[in-house]
Design an enzyme around this catalytic site. Structure first.
Site, PDB file in Angstrom:
ATOM      1  CB  SER A 114      41.409  42.261  36.103  1.00  0.00           C
ATOM      2  OG  SER A 114      42.180  41.629  36.157  1.00  0.00           O
ATOM      3  CB  THR A 177      42.346  43.178  41.990  1.00  0.00           C
ATOM      4  OG1 THR A 177      42.257  42.359  40.027  1.00  0.00           O
ATOM      5  CG2 THR A 177      40.892  42.894  42.276  1.00  0.00           C
ATOM      6  CG  PHE A 291      55.993  42.497  51.971  1.00  0.00           C
ATOM      7  CD1 PHE A 291      56.154  42.571  53.081  1.00  0.00           C
ATOM      8  CD2 PHE A 291      54.123  42.299  51.655  1.00  0.00           C
ATOM      9  CE1 PHE A 291      55.615  43.019  54.048  1.00  0.00           C
ATOM     10  CE2 PHE A 291      53.788  42.742  53.350  1.00  0.00           C
ATOM     11  CZ  PHE A 291      54.102  42.894  54.844  1.00  0.00           C
ATOM     12  CG  ASP A 340      45.333  37.427  35.299  1.00  0.00           C
ATOM     13  OD1 ASP A 340      45.384  37.041  34.695  1.00  0.00           O
ATOM     14  OD2 ASP A 340      46.584  38.429  35.089  1.00  0.00           O
ATOM     15  CG  HIS A 344      48.519  36.711  31.242  1.00  0.00           C
ATOM     16  ND1 HIS A 344      47.412  36.374  30.371  1.00  0.00           N
ATOM     17  CD2 HIS A 344      47.462  37.896  32.142  1.00  0.00           C
ATOM     18  CE1 HIS A 344      46.141  38.193  30.189  1.00  0.00           C
ATOM     19  NE2 HIS A 344      46.400  38.400  32.374  1.00  0.00           N
ATOM     20  CG  ASP A 381      39.890  38.879  37.486  1.00  0.00           C
ATOM     21  OD1 ASP A 381      39.779  37.730  37.731  1.00  0.00           O
ATOM     22  OD2 ASP A 381      40.786  40.066  37.954  1.00  0.00           O
ATOM     23  CG  HIS A 382      39.338  37.965  33.653  1.00  0.00           C
ATOM     24  ND1 HIS A 382      40.640  36.804  33.582  1.00  0.00           N
ATOM     25  CD2 HIS A 382      40.580  39.030  34.105  1.00  0.00           C
ATOM     26  CE1 HIS A 382      41.981  37.204  34.313  1.00  0.00           C
ATOM     27  NE2 HIS A 382      41.181  38.460  34.926  1.00  0.00           N
ATOM     28  CG  HIS A 467      42.502  38.471  31.291  1.00  0.00           C
ATOM     29  ND1 HIS A 467      41.916  39.422  30.890  1.00  0.00           N
ATOM     30  CD2 HIS A 467      43.129  37.296  31.550  1.00  0.00           C
ATOM     31  CE1 HIS A 467      42.543  39.496  32.029  1.00  0.00           C
ATOM     32  NE2 HIS A 467      43.614  39.153  31.904  1.00  0.00           N
TER      33      HIS A 467
END
Ligand SMILES: *[C@@H]1O[C@H](CO)[C@@H](O)[C@H](O)[C@H]1NC(C)=O
Length: 589
Positions: A114, A177, A291, A340, A344, A381-382, A467
């Site tokens: 990423s 990101t 947060f 993502d 994973h 992104d991927h 990924h």
């Protein structure tokens, strides 16, 4: 799932079961499909009129790891949560009129991370695995390779053009990101100074939280997680009493607030939903919301936990309310960052609920803006190794077992399998078995594959699913969104965002409020190989003219020379030409 959605799913399952099918009678007629296609065609025909406006605002929605399969399955989940079969549902992002594909490889990787991909779509430069905001001359985790290789993002360019800027993410705000929008680092996991290597410290590299603080003048609104990286190790987290992370003793959040207030700005720091809700966008100049100590909660857990932090939709809404006060416009990055993370973990339940929540943020942004002045891009992104397979019946529970006529399909091992699987990852042995030795596949007949903790099965056992290297979608609406039209390099996204919003250095086209029709593309240009060189049409013409001129000269000299020789020869051979010819004839024999 909460009780209402559980009820809806069960209710729709009962309706489908009683009907005996997951579709309507209309769908069985050709006319229905002609109508569907005609409607789409009308939209497409209307698109002949290009939107050539300058984009005052740009919003980039980045679904981290949101592969095309994830969009499809997310769409089905959205429909099923509404009590429908799901396949026919439209996401907000499905309704964007322009689309292209993005090629996501990194300079040194077939399958990217990423960080390198964020550098591509935010800075416009394909780069090295695990680095942020650096060109490919940089080397992963080598601090000294940062020098001279920094590349700036569209966020920085937008700030320099007088626009407001925002970063919204469900991950840490110093994660890959969001990080690539303001930081330059040889190693994306240098979250705080306690993560820096000896080499990094010796060569003066800064952690990403520090770089966020150093960039705070450039970012108007930042919402996400990661507060532990901004506070000293000697202090405890405000919500969980866990240790904070900084070695250098800095209280970066307090420093941030003080700096902004010293500049006369009405700046707020918030860390919970109540404080967030009470932020008045009209009077607020700057907003920082952190947060969670690290990443924010997954949407399903956030809701189950009583919504103590805002949703990605609420954060997006607040960000736009603050940013839209700037008459010069804004750039906003919104990351659905935990799609993502759930992938994973081969945890499709969380990944797809994240996708639906992300789409709600997109829907809200569309409602709040106009496509006459706001370019909205949705991309990833991927990809991931996530798959949807098994010839499941229409309307089959997206998390359920693959079915045929309502009965589970069986593998050659006689056991059922789910529609969703991953090529690799933790789900290989079923959830949390802790075993890595190969053994036979778990029998899913009595397993609740809808459970939010259920991990889909995988072909290869890995602790962490990887990924994927396949292309991802680029969906766009608003000014010049037709520039996304084919198969693109990922770094093209940044170039287009700058071009359309008139920031950065390529501004030749930016006079006035709408953009001139760009020069015709050179894709029809023919290239010819000539003496090992690639020549375009003009160069080929020149080469042909030169060749022609040389030929004429050559012919001229040949005639001149032969005339001279002929005259000489007439004298020398003096009529013995016939005899010479006879000699040649005899030689041949
Ligand atoms: C899977 O489990 C079901 C229910 O316990 C059982 O009926 C079936 O025989 C099992 N299949 C295999 C291949 O073990």
């Amino acid at each position: 799932m909460n009780n209402l959605t559980r009820f809806l799913v069960i209710f729709s399952a009962i309706v489908i079961f009683c009907e005996g099918k997951g579709w309507t009678d209309e769908e069985e007629t050709p006319e229905y499909w002609y109508d569907v296609a005609r409607e789409e065609l009308q939209v497409a025909l209307g698109l002949q009129q290009k939107n050539m406006n300058v984009a005052k605002n740009v919003i980039l929605f980045l679904g981290d790891g949101m592969s095309i399969g994830t969009i499809t399955a997310g769409r089905i989940l959205k429909g099923q949560l509404q009590g429908n079969s799901g396949e026919e549902t439209k996401l907000a992002m499905d309704q964007f009129h322009h689309a292209g594909l993005s090629r996501t490889y990194a300079v040194n990787k077939q399958v990217a991370d990423s960080g390198s991909t964020a550098t591509a779509y935010l800075c416009g430069v394909k780069s090295t695995y695990y680095t942020l905001g650096l060109s490919a001359k940089s080397r992963t985790e080598v601090c000294s390779s940062e020098k001279g290789n920094a590349v700036e993002s569209i966020l920085v360019d937008s700030y320099k053009a007088g626009k407001s800027t925002g970063v919204v993410t469900t991950t840490r705000i110093n994660h890959a990101t969001p990080g690539a929008s303001y930081a330059h680092t040889a190693y994306r996991s240098w979250y705080s100074d306690s993560d820096l290597t000896q080499e990094a410290k010796e060569n003066g590299c800064k952690d990403i939280a520090q770089q966020f603080y150093d960039s705070s003048d450039m970012i108007t609104v930042t919402l996400g997680g990661g507060r532990q990286y901004f506070r000293p190790k000697t202090t405890k987290d405000v919500e969980y009493s866990t240790d904070n992370d900084r070695d250098d003793g800095q209280e970066l959040i307090e420093k941030w607030e003080m700096n902004q207030k010293d500049k006369g700005l009405n700046a707020h720091y918030v860390w919970n939903k109540n404080d967030f809700d009470s932020v008045d966008p009209v009077t607020t100049d700057k907003l920082l919301g952190l947060f969670e100590p690290s990443d924010m909660q997954y949407e399903v857990d956030r809701v189950a936990d009583g919504s103590k932090e805002p949703s990605i939709m609420e954060m997006t809404e607040k960000a736009i309310q603050i940013l839209q006060k700037n008459s010069k416009g804004y750039f906003l990055l919104v990351e659905g960052g935990r799609i993502d993370h759930a992938h994973h973990a081969t945890n499709a339940h969380r990944a797809l609920h994240e996708t639906v929540a992300f789409d709600k943020a997109i829907e809200r942004a569309v409602e709040m803006t106009s496509d006459s002045d706001t370019l909205i891009i949705v991309t990833a992104d991927h990809s991931h190794t996530f798959t949807i397979g098994g010839y499941s019946d229409r309307g089959n529970d997206i998390f359920g077992l693959a079915t045929e006529n309502g009965k589970p399909y069986k593998g050659l091992d006689g056991k059922p399998f789910t529609t969703i699987n991953y090529a690799n990852g933790e789900g290989y042995q079923g959830p949390n078995t802790g075993e890595i030795e190969p053994h036979s596949r778990q029998n899913l007949t009595v397993v609740d594959t809808d459970d939010k903790e259920y991990l889909q099965q995988t072909a290869i056992p890995l602790a962490y699913e990887t990924h994927g290297g396949d292309d991802v979608a680029i969906l766009a609406r608003g000014p010049m969104s037709h520039l996304f039209h084919g198969v693109h390099q990922q770094n093209y996204i940044a170039y287009v965002m700058r071009y359309v919003s008139c920031v950065g250095s390529d501004l030749g086209h930016c006079e006035g409020s709408s953009l001139p029709e760009p020069e015709p593309t050179t894709t029809t240009e023919k290239y010819n190989l000539f003496l090992g060189m690639n020549l375009d049409t003009t160069e080929t013409a020149v080469a042909l003219y030169v060749q022609f001129a040389l030929l004429i000269c050559f012919a001229f000299f040949t005639i001149l020379l032969s005339t001279m020789l002929y005259k000489k020869g007439m004298k020398r051979f003096d009529g013995s030409v016939e005899k010479k010819y006879d000699n040649i004839q005899s030689l041949r024999l």
